[in-house]
Design a protein around this motif. Structure first.
Motif, PDB file in Angstrom:
ATOM      1  N   LYS A  64       0.917  29.370 -42.620  1.00  0.00           N
ATOM      2  CA  LYS A  64       1.600  28.504 -41.754  1.00  0.00           C
ATOM      3  C   LYS A  64       2.418  27.842 -42.904  1.00  0.00           C
ATOM      4  O   LYS A  64       3.749  27.385 -42.648  1.00  0.00           O
ATOM      5  N   LYS A  65       1.960  27.370 -44.062  1.00  0.00           N
ATOM      6  CA  LYS A  65       2.797  26.653 -45.161  1.00  0.00           C
ATOM      7  C   LYS A  65       4.216  27.598 -45.825  1.00  0.00           C
ATOM      8  O   LYS A  65       5.208  27.106 -45.856  1.00  0.00           O
ATOM      9  N   HIS A  66       3.891  29.067 -45.731  1.00  0.00           N
ATOM     10  CA  HIS A  66       5.141  29.794 -46.004  1.00  0.00           C
ATOM     11  C   HIS A  66       5.984  29.982 -44.970  1.00  0.00           C
ATOM     12  O   HIS A  66       7.243  29.933 -45.101  1.00  0.00           O
ATOM     13  N   ILE A  70       6.508  27.294 -42.740  1.00  0.00           N
ATOM     14  CA  ILE A  70       7.299  26.132 -42.558  1.00  0.00           C
ATOM     15  C   ILE A  70       8.196  26.158 -43.797  1.00  0.00           C
ATOM     16  O   ILE A  70       9.451  25.418 -43.418  1.00  0.00           O
ATOM     17  N   THR A  71       8.258  26.545 -45.232  1.00  0.00           N
ATOM     18  CA  THR A  71       9.035  26.508 -46.156  1.00  0.00           C
ATOM     19  C   THR A  71      10.036  27.024 -45.769  1.00  0.00           C
ATOM     20  O   THR A  71      11.332  26.704 -46.323  1.00  0.00           O
ATOM     21  N   LYS A 129      12.249  25.047 -43.085  1.00  0.00           N
ATOM     22  CA  LYS A 129      13.020  23.958 -43.594  1.00  0.00           C
ATOM     23  C   LYS A 129      14.093  24.697 -44.460  1.00  0.00           C
ATOM     24  O   LYS A 129      15.322  23.885 -44.458  1.00  0.00           O
ATOM     25  N   GLU A 144      -3.680  28.983 -43.400  1.00  0.00           N
ATOM     26  CA  GLU A 144      -2.950  27.729 -43.772  1.00  0.00           C
ATOM     27  C   GLU A 144      -1.907  27.810 -44.804  1.00  0.00           C
ATOM     28  O   GLU A 144      -1.041  27.374 -44.867  1.00  0.00           O
ATOM     29  N   VAL A 145      -2.059  29.058 -45.723  1.00  0.00           N
ATOM     30  CA  VAL A 145      -1.150  29.439 -46.391  1.00  0.00           C
ATOM     31  C   VAL A 145      -0.009  29.994 -45.684  1.00  0.00           C
ATOM     32  O   VAL A 145       1.042  29.796 -46.074  1.00  0.00           O
TER      33      VAL A 145
END
Length: 77
Positions: free
Chosen positions: A38-40, A42-43, A46, A35-36
């Motif tokens: 994936k968030k990395h 996604i950031t 963006k 999850e970390v």
């Protein structure tokens, strides 16, 4: 940027069995913190979408930046 990176890296280091190198650390990090990761990504995504046409991106790609952080962490150990 990964929140509480140092703590997460220490936990990954403790869970690695066998030889510790950048690749094994990277693989174990992805296994323990999907999850970390994936968030990395996604950031980063963006940010690249928000840049203006023709501008260079000052951020390295997610895999490259994570490997750099791992390399620096392992050098300190």
């Amino acid at each position: 940027m990964i929140i509480q990176q140092e703590e997460k890296f220490k936990e990954v280091l403790a869970k690695i069995e066998g030889k510790i190198n950048e690749q094994s650390f990277f693989n174990k990090f992805l296994e323990l913190y999907p999850e970390v990761w994936k968030k990395h990504k996604i950031t980063y995504s963006k940010f690249t979408r928000s840049k203006k046409f023709g501008q260079k991106i000052p951020l390295p790609k997610p895999e490259i930046s994570l490997r750099k952080e791992i390399r620096l962490f392992l050098q300190k150990q």
